[in-house]
Design an enzyme around this catalytic site. Sequence first.
Site, short mmCIF file in Angstrom:
data_model
loop_
_atom_site.label_atom_id
_atom_site.label_comp_id
_atom_site.label_asym_id
_atom_site.label_seq_id
_atom_site.Cartn_x
_atom_site.Cartn_y
_atom_site.Cartn_z
N GLY A 53 0.77 -1.24 0.00
CA GLY A 53 0.00 0.00 0.00
C GLY A 53 0.80 1.29 0.00
O GLY A 53 0.23 2.35 0.21
N TRP A 55 2.20 2.94 -2.50
CA TRP A 55 1.78 3.87 -3.57
C TRP A 55 0.46 4.53 -3.18
O TRP A 55 0.28 5.72 -3.39
CB TRP A 55 1.64 3.14 -4.92
CG TRP A 55 2.94 2.95 -5.63
CD1 TRP A 55 4.17 2.84 -5.07
CD2 TRP A 55 3.14 2.86 -7.06
NE1 TRP A 55 5.13 2.67 -6.04
CE2 TRP A 55 4.52 2.68 -7.26
CE3 TRP A 55 2.30 2.89 -8.16
CZ2 TRP A 55 5.08 2.54 -8.54
CZ3 TRP A 55 2.85 2.76 -9.43
CH2 TRP A 55 4.23 2.59 -9.62
N ASP A 80 -5.57 -5.51 -5.00
CA ASP A 80 -4.46 -6.48 -4.98
C ASP A 80 -5.02 -7.89 -4.73
O ASP A 80 -6.10 -8.04 -4.16
CB ASP A 80 -3.43 -6.14 -3.89
CG ASP A 80 -2.06 -6.75 -4.19
OD1 ASP A 80 -1.17 -6.03 -4.68
OD2 ASP A 80 -1.89 -7.98 -3.97
N ASP A 96 -8.00 -10.34 -8.41
CA ASP A 96 -6.99 -10.59 -9.44
C ASP A 96 -7.29 -9.65 -10.62
O ASP A 96 -8.39 -9.69 -11.18
CB ASP A 96 -7.13 -12.06 -9.86
CG ASP A 96 -6.13 -12.48 -10.91
OD1 ASP A 96 -5.55 -11.61 -11.58
OD2 ASP A 96 -5.93 -13.70 -11.06
N ASP A 121 1.71 -1.26 -10.24
CA ASP A 121 3.08 -1.64 -9.85
C ASP A 121 3.15 -3.16 -9.75
O ASP A 121 3.93 -3.70 -8.98
CB ASP A 121 3.40 -0.96 -8.50
CG ASP A 121 4.85 -1.09 -8.10
OD1 ASP A 121 5.70 -1.25 -8.99
OD2 ASP A 121 5.13 -1.02 -6.89
N LYS A 161 4.30 -0.70 -14.29
CA LYS A 161 5.62 -1.34 -14.26
C LYS A 161 5.83 -2.15 -15.53
O LYS A 161 4.90 -2.79 -16.04
CB LYS A 161 5.72 -2.26 -13.04
CG LYS A 161 7.15 -2.68 -12.72
CD LYS A 161 7.21 -3.91 -11.88
CE LYS A 161 6.77 -3.78 -10.46
NZ LYS A 161 7.78 -3.24 -9.55
C1 LIG Z 1 5.73 -4.76 -5.95
S1 LIG Z 1 4.23 -5.19 -5.17
C2 LIG Z 1 3.35 -3.67 -5.22
C3 LIG Z 1 3.86 -2.68 -4.23
C4 LIG Z 1 2.93 -1.49 -4.05
N1 LIG Z 1 2.91 -0.63 -5.23
C5 LIG Z 1 3.32 -0.65 -2.87
O1 LIG Z 1 3.85 0.44 -3.10
O2 LIG Z 1 3.11 -1.07 -1.73
C6 LIG Z 1 3.45 -6.13 -6.41
C7 LIG Z 1 2.04 -6.57 -6.06
O3 LIG Z 1 1.44 -7.12 -7.23
C8 LIG Z 1 0.41 -7.97 -6.77
N2 LIG Z 1 -0.11 -8.79 -7.87
C9 LIG Z 1 0.59 -9.65 -8.66
N3 LIG Z 1 -0.24 -10.23 -9.56
C10 LIG Z 1 -1.49 -9.70 -9.34
C11 LIG Z 1 -2.76 -9.89 -9.95
N4 LIG Z 1 -2.91 -10.76 -10.97
N5 LIG Z 1 -3.82 -9.20 -9.49
C12 LIG Z 1 -3.67 -8.34 -8.43
N6 LIG Z 1 -2.48 -8.12 -7.81
C13 LIG Z 1 -1.41 -8.79 -8.26
C14 LIG Z 1 1.11 -8.77 -5.68
O4 LIG Z 1 0.17 -9.37 -4.82
C15 LIG Z 1 1.95 -7.68 -5.01
O5 LIG Z 1 1.30 -7.18 -3.86
#
Ligand SMILES: C[S@@+](CC[C@H](N)C(=O)[O-])C[C@H]1O[C@@H](n2cnc3c(N)ncnc32)[C@H](O)[C@@H]1O
EC number: 2.1.1.205
Length: 266
Positions: A53, A55, A80, A96, A121, A161
């Site tokens: 969280g 961002w 997420d 998802d 992200d 990203k």
């Molecule tokens: C690098 S972290 C994000 C960090 C976030 N921007 C922050 O600042 O706290 C990547 C996130 O992508 C989520 N993620 C990956 N695949 C996903 C999907 N198909 N649907 C939703 N979230 C997904 C993961 O659960 C993870 O929490």
Amino acid sequence: MGKSSRDKRDVYYRFAKEGRFRARSAYKLMQIDEEFDLFTGISRVVDLCAAPGSWSQVVAQRLASEKDVTDRDVKIVAVDLQAMAPLQGVEQIQGDITKKETSEAIIEHLEGKFAHLVLCDGAPDVTGLPDFDEYIQAQLLLAAFNIATNVLSPGGTFLAKLFCGKDVMTLLSHLQRFFKQVIVAKPRTSRNSSIESFALCKTYCPLSQYMPNVNTTVLPVAGLSVPDHPPVPFKACGSEMGYDSDTNYPLQVCGNYEHRDWSGSG
Ligand SMILES: C[S@@+](CC[C@H](N)C(=O)[O-])C[C@H]1O[C@@H](n2cnc3c(N)ncnc32)[C@H](O)[C@@H]1O
């Protein structure tokens, strides 16, 4: 921690803990914002792949500091796969982003209004197999892009990203069909040793015949045609005098450093 694994608690990790951000990624968004002024005049933001969280924390802080934006206008929707601790002013959806139900839930939260900014992200759990990781990352970006086409206001911004792998130009040229300007941004917080960058897509202007659809199709990236497209500028973000995320700094860099475990909202 295994011998070969990198210590992720670098200088930005320590700044994040001191600044009470949930993750060092907060600095990536802040550095891109410093360069491209993402938040001026906007009030409705969708933060995809948002956990834990940080961002969303940056977005909430930035919108709260915008003079012309009243609380009433502000809407922040964070999504997420994983549950996130509550954050004031942020509506959360656990889902998802590649699933139709999640797109529908986001549209419902926006209550018939457009978003001005869609962030993603998202990162898969990397396997270390570069082609596979890049493919999954591209699918996440395309799923986020599909959501953006359903919720973004004309003129809106999409930031996602991107892994700069071999199909990156295909992805970027696809985005160029929908946005007036596409830039690859690399914040200083993102390690030079990482293939991670961010596609910053400004001024959403879909073709008139384009009909957005919540049925997210996972597109075969390699199968997308690459039309003639303008070059995509690359921009490093964050002061050159700032800290390098590939360098180890002494703890004193953060002043009287004291580790505090993050707990609670905020
Ligand atoms: C690098 S972290 C994000 C960090 C976030 N921007 C922050 O600042 O706290 C990547 C996130 O992508 C989520 N993620 C990956 N695949 C996903 C999907 N198909 N649907 C939703 N979230 C997904 C993961 O659960 C993870 O929490």
